[in-house]
Motif scaffolding. Structure first.
Motif, short mmCIF file in Angstrom:
data_model
loop_
_atom_site.label_atom_id
_atom_site.label_comp_id
_atom_site.label_asym_id
_atom_site.label_seq_id
_atom_site.Cartn_x
_atom_site.Cartn_y
_atom_site.Cartn_z
N SER A 77 0.74 -1.18 -0.22
CA SER A 77 0.02 -0.12 -0.03
C SER A 77 0.98 1.17 0.09
O SER A 77 0.44 2.39 -0.28
N VAL A 78 2.09 1.10 0.30
CA VAL A 78 3.14 2.38 0.34
C VAL A 78 3.38 2.82 -1.21
O VAL A 78 3.72 1.92 -2.05
N THR A 79 3.18 4.02 -1.43
CA THR A 79 3.50 4.57 -2.79
C THR A 79 4.74 5.48 -2.68
O THR A 79 5.13 5.71 -3.86
N SER A 80 5.22 5.79 -1.66
CA SER A 80 6.24 6.73 -1.53
C SER A 80 7.16 6.21 -0.61
O SER A 80 7.09 6.02 0.68
N TYR A 81 8.63 5.79 -0.94
CA TYR A 81 9.61 5.23 -0.35
C TYR A 81 10.51 6.38 -0.06
O TYR A 81 10.83 7.26 -0.81
N SER A 82 11.52 6.24 1.04
CA SER A 82 12.57 6.99 1.15
C SER A 82 13.74 6.37 0.58
O SER A 82 13.99 5.16 0.59
N TYR A 83 14.75 7.29 -0.23
CA TYR A 83 15.81 6.82 -0.83
C TYR A 83 16.89 6.58 -0.27
O TYR A 83 17.31 7.67 0.24
N VAL A 84 17.88 5.85 -0.37
CA VAL A 84 19.17 5.92 0.15
C VAL A 84 20.12 5.30 -1.01
O VAL A 84 19.95 4.29 -1.64
N LEU A 85 21.12 5.98 -1.47
CA LEU A 85 21.85 5.78 -2.78
C LEU A 85 21.10 5.45 -3.92
O LEU A 85 21.49 4.63 -4.84
#
Length: 152
Positions: A77-85
């Protein structure tokens, strides 16, 4: 081998009931257990996974940490994630814990045990195997007669 068979059956049940989180952890057990069983076959004691103790424990820990990280960070259900590298955090956990660290562990053991290809080590392993098979009635082994030839 019996434990691996139970794990495989549990995997089928988990897949049938769509328990995917349980399935992933059972898959860790099957994968790492297969490595352990491969080393048990050649040892004298039944539950010794030497010299792969560190590899089996390390892979199990990395896989459990990886799957736990993935299941905690990912949701359909998550549409936005935090990004790393440049990668979403669950994807980074997947790449590092499920691919990178296990491969590095395999390379580590390849460099720690480079003498496996040495003739003395191979001879020792073959001697141990012959000693373990001596005085056993193995179904596919040729029968050796008293004169050194095969019995019919």
């Amino acid at each position: 081998m019996g434990i691996l068979a139970l794990l495989a059956a549990a995997l089928l049940v988990a897949a049938a009931v769509r328990a995917y989180r349980v399935f992933s952890y059972l898959a860790i057990g099957l994968l790492v257990g297969s490595i352990g069983v491969a080393s048990i076959e050649r040892n004298r004691s039944e539950l010794s996974v030497a010299p792969y103790n560190g590899l089996v424990v390390g892979w199990a820990a990395v896989f459990v940490a990886g799957f736990t990280g993935i299941w905690l960070l990912w949701s359909p259900s998550v549409t936005s994630y935090s990004y790393v590298l440049g990668l979403p955090t669950p994807t980074l956990v997947y790449v590092v814990c499920i691919w990178l660290l296990p491969i590095l562990g395999a390379f580590y053991y390849a460099f720690v045990f480079p003498e496996i290809g040495d003739d003395d080590v191979v001879d020792d392993i073959m001697d141990d195997a012959r000693e373990a098979q001596r005085d056993r009635n193995l179904p596919l082994a040729p029968r050796v007669g008293t004169d050194g030839g095969e019995d019919e």
